[in-house]
Motif scaffolding. Structure first.
Motif, short mmCIF file in Angstrom:
data_model
loop_
_atom_site.label_atom_id
_atom_site.label_comp_id
_atom_site.label_asym_id
_atom_site.label_seq_id
_atom_site.Cartn_x
_atom_site.Cartn_y
_atom_site.Cartn_z
N ARG A 481 1.07 -1.13 -0.32
CA ARG A 481 0.03 -0.10 -0.03
C ARG A 481 0.78 1.21 -0.01
O ARG A 481 1.58 1.46 0.84
CB ARG A 481 -0.93 -0.01 1.16
CG ARG A 481 -1.76 1.35 1.37
CD ARG A 481 -2.54 1.14 2.56
NE ARG A 481 -3.56 2.23 2.85
CZ ARG A 481 -4.58 2.33 3.58
NH1 ARG A 481 -4.69 1.32 4.28
NH2 ARG A 481 -5.33 3.47 3.89
N ASP A 626 -8.12 0.44 -1.23
CA ASP A 626 -7.97 2.10 -1.30
C ASP A 626 -9.21 2.25 -2.33
O ASP A 626 -9.52 3.50 -2.34
CB ASP A 626 -6.78 2.33 -1.73
CG ASP A 626 -5.73 1.70 -0.98
OD1 ASP A 626 -5.43 1.95 0.31
OD2 ASP A 626 -4.72 1.03 -1.42
N VAL A 677 -7.18 9.32 -3.06
CA VAL A 677 -6.68 8.53 -4.16
C VAL A 677 -6.85 9.02 -5.49
O VAL A 677 -5.92 9.15 -6.28
CB VAL A 677 -7.59 7.10 -4.35
CG1 VAL A 677 -7.27 6.31 -5.37
CG2 VAL A 677 -7.12 6.20 -3.05
N VAL A 697 -4.96 4.51 -10.87
CA VAL A 697 -4.98 4.02 -9.69
C VAL A 697 -4.19 2.59 -9.62
O VAL A 697 -3.28 2.52 -8.55
CB VAL A 697 -6.45 3.83 -9.12
CG1 VAL A 697 -6.37 3.12 -8.02
CG2 VAL A 697 -6.89 5.26 -8.65
N TYR A 702 -2.22 1.50 -5.73
CA TYR A 702 -3.27 1.33 -4.56
C TYR A 702 -3.94 -0.02 -4.76
O TYR A 702 -4.00 -0.61 -5.94
CB TYR A 702 -4.33 2.27 -4.97
CG TYR A 702 -4.01 3.81 -4.61
CD1 TYR A 702 -3.81 4.20 -3.06
CD2 TYR A 702 -3.84 4.68 -5.57
CE1 TYR A 702 -3.33 5.40 -3.02
CE2 TYR A 702 -2.97 6.01 -5.23
CZ TYR A 702 -3.13 6.34 -3.84
OH TYR A 702 -2.54 7.52 -3.50
#
Length: 762
Positions: A481, A626, A677, A697, A702
């Motif tokens: 992460r 996320d 995000v 992303v 993520y």
């Protein structure tokens, strides 16, 4: 304290097991050979402690290390410290790999060679410089990687540490090359000044290294009258040249001919390089065969140059052959090699000088007793010869894995670990090749026990990771992460004047009002027919969190803004229509800056079932993801058009192939995400924003999760999305373009919008 220790041991149980085994083995070694093992070089080091004369064969760095230890302790104390440093090396490797999100078991396996290898244990019991050299190499990697891409200051510090390594073992001279290349290529700088700053940082590393080496060379000059870092006469490659030189065929001066061995080539091969470096030109031979006034070192150096010039393939072939010897499956010795038994445990005390001389050194720095415990020594020898070492083929495989990662094979391309893999693999290859250029010795392979497992573990993680695993503090479960960016670091696309006008209008309407933890964001353009019903269906709470609704009206020409306000939604009105992507970007930013923790996007046309909102929120709240997106393929689609359904499959396959994570639906508009995000990726698309956000992303590492959901029929209006090949072409261009952009550069940085102080500066 005991509870905390128990948790640590449970979490890192495999490393703890290896450390415990390594500690037990080191205690056995300490008890088996007292006070320490003394090799040929050990007497040179001990003789120079306190004098620090730089004109000998070895530089003085290790003597500087010995000096305070012998001042307060003994030879026994020195090897105790060295064994503790050996354990520290193993723990250091593990900690660094966990910093890069390497799986705990793999990080522990990478630490095992330096913790358990019998050849490592034997060298730690010796009064020898190798262990200190290994420690300094790991320190260089820490300085260059622990805090991300190094700036000029850290790079300069790394250069100085590298220079310190050279004062311990001259073979470290060439390591500045892979270190400088790493600094030049390491990611992390802003695009607008990236290469300039990388060049500055790389120059700082070389400068720090050069300053350190030059400083030592001045010290050498003050003592000996000449610049240098080591005192090996004739140049480091003389022994390599001597065993292959065709003395009769080369145009040699009389002095060069005197130092060109007269033995046949096959006899020279049996004698070995070590013989010609250390024994052929000993004072007795020099006095017997060479004139007293002859400059032997100069003659050897000039002979070496001529051999390199006229017989390069012979020299290079020998170097390559010796380089690959280190990757043999077992520890073997070929004709001419440095004897292998020098680095093996013996059942009697190994003597490399007259007994009285060795005892004198023991009396000077210890109690004068040299002893071996036959049973313990027998155990150690059986352990070593019975497989208690790291097979060369395993190290070779780890180096090959690192090479694949550096080349960007498969998932390694977007892993964020290619540069770190390059640093470790490059340093390993360079130091082993430099050592092989002089001669082969199993002792010279020991730096590989630190560097190659590091490179292999990083490479394996890069090749198998589904997401970016850039350097940063990991969590206990080993998730990859990324560290959430601060609001001041969110690299969103810079706002246009339209955004500024919309935000000014919003601030005039709502002042400094903050959002609830959950914001349902809707970008709406001419949706007066369906928007009211959608807003009425959004709950005030979900998953025990308050929910607010934010509608960004994208330059609508109907009553969309009026409907949004009437149904209680916080409404931001953009005066000009620019596309759904621009409207959502504005909403992402506004929601994050006014306190939202989670953002959920849905459409104004009623195609998504708001009752499924908890499916999006729960993984976010529980910390399992996320970014959560619905999938019609995992759920259902009430009116699946054939072309669109085909497109859904094709683009899902394409995104999965590019990012390394299985995705089944790339354009589902009902999505939930942590508020930072979408503000941490580059978003530019006005229309195809769903795929751009998803690919961005995924590229930023993520954690993305899909949930099965329903796709409903529109309650009003006509879809603005195309249903033809042109739409598919444009969509694919966005997918490929986003993937290509995100794998190459960071998002641009923006200046903050001048908004009311209560809203806060980004």
């Amino acid at each position: 304290m005991s509870a905390a220790l128990t948790r640590i041991l449970r979490r890192h149980w495999l490393l703890a097991l290896f450390v415990l085994a390594g500690l037990a083995l080191r205690i056995v070694v300490q008890l088996a050979y007292r006070p320490a093992l003394l090799y040929i070089d050990s007497f040179r080091y001990l003789d120079d402690v306190g004098a620090f004369f730089p004109g000998g064969i070895n530089p003085v760095g290790y003597e500087v290390f010995l000096w305070p230890l012998l001042a307060v302790g003994s030879l026994t104390f020195v090897v105790v410290v060295q064994h503790l440093l050996g354990l520290g090396l193993g723990v250091g490797i593990y900690v660094l790999l966990r910093r890069f999100r390497v799986r705990p078991w793999l990080a522990a396996v990478a630490a095992a060679p330096v913790l358990l290898d019998a050849y490592q244990l034997q060298i730690e019991q010796n009064i020898m410089s190798d262990l200190l050299f290994q420690v300094l190499l790991l320190a260089v990697i820490y300085v260059l990687t622990w805090w991300g891409a190094p700036g000029p200051k850290l790079a300069a510090v790394a250069g100085i540490v590298l220079a310190a390594a050279v004062t311990v073992r001259v073979v470290g001279l060439t390591l500045v090359v892979p270190a400088a290349v790493f600094v030049l290529l390491a990611t992390g700088w802003r695009p607008k000044d990236g290469w300039r700053r990388r060049l500055i940082a790389s120059a700082a590393l070389v400068g720090g290294f050069a300053a350190g080496v030059f400083g030592y060379s001045l010290y050498h000059l003050a003592w000996t009258g000449s610049f240098g870092v080591g005192g090996s006469g004739g140049g480091a490659l003389y022994g390599r040249a001597a065993v292959v030189a065709h003395c009769e065929q080369l145009d040699l001066t009389s002095q060069e001919r005197r130092v060109c061995p007269a033995e046949p080539l096959d006899q020279r091969a049996r004698n070995g390089i070590d013989f010609y470096i250390h024994f052929w030109n000993v004072p007795e031979n020099v006095a017997k065969f060479l004139p007293e006034d002859m400059d032997v070192a100069a003659a050897q150096s000039s002979l070496t140059r001529k051999v390199l010039l006229h017989q390069p393939l012979d020299v290079v072939g020998g170097v390559v052959e010796d380089f690959f010897k280190g990757f043999a499956p077992t520890r073997t010795q070929t004709t001419g090699d440095v004897p292998l038994d020098r680095w093996q445990f013996q059942q009697t005390y190994p003597m490399y000088a007259d007994d009285w001389y060795v005892v004198e050194w023991s009396e000077l720095y210890d109690n004068g007793t040299l002893s071996v415990d036959p049973q313990l020594a027998g155990f150690l020898r059986a352990y070593q010869l019975g497989g208690g070492y790291t097979p060369g083929i395993v190290l070779g495989g780890a180096l090959a894995i690192a090479a694949l990662a550096v080349l960007g094979v498969g998932r390694a391309w977007g892993s964020g670990l290619r540069a770190a893999s390059l640093l470790c693999a490059g340093m390993a290859t360079t130091v082993l090749a430099t050592a092989a250029a002089m001669e082969f010795s199993w002792r010279y392979q020991l730096p590989g026990l630190v560097l190659i497992p590091l490179a292999g573990a990083l490479g394996a993680t890069a090749l198998t990771s589904r997401r970016s695993v850039v350097s940063g503090r990991g969590n206990d479960r080993g998730h990859s992460r990324p560290t959430p960016p601060k609001e001041s670091e969110m690299p969103t696309t810079c706002p246009a004047e339209v955004d500024r006008a919309a935000l000014d209008d919003y601030s005039a309407r709502y002042g400094d009002q903050r959002f609830a933890p959950v914001v349902v964001l809707i970008a709406a353009y001419n949706e007066e027919e369906s928007l009211g019903d959608v807003l009425d269906g959004i709950p005030a709470r979900s998953c025990d969190l308050d929910v607010d609704t934010l509608v960004v009206v994208d330059g609508a020409t109907d009553r969309t803004a009026e409907i949004a306000l009437k149904h209680g939604a916080q409404t931001c009105v953009a005066p000009t229509n620019r596309g759904q992507g621009a409207a959502l970007r504005l909403g992402y930013r506004l929601a994050a800056e006014r306190g939202a923790r989670y953002i959920v996007t849905t459409d104004a046309d009623g195609q998504y079932d708001i009752a499924e909102l908890p499916k999006l929120l729960r993984p976010l709240i529980d910390g399992r993801a996320d970014f959560v997106t619905g999938s019609r393929r995992l759920g259902s689609n009430e009116r699946p058009a054939l072309i669109r359904r085909i497109g859904t499959y094709v683009f899902a396959w394409l995104v999965s192939a590019l990012t390394g994570q299985r995705i089944t639906d790339t354009s589902f508009g009902f999505r939930g995400m942590r508020a930072e995000v979408p503000n941490s990726v580059t978003l530019e698309q006005p229309q195809y924003q769903s795929s751009e956000l998803l690919v961005g992303v995924l590229s930023h590492g993520y954690r993305v999760q899909e949930q099965p959901m329903r796709m409903l029929a529109r309650t009003a209006g006509v879809s603005k999305k195309g249903n033809n090949l042109l739409y598919g072409y444009r969509y694919s261009r966005v997918v490929l373009g986003t993937w290509w952009r995100e794998r190459r550069v960071s998002a641009p940085q923006c200046e903050p919008i001048n908004e009311p102080a209560a809203v806060g500066e980004r």
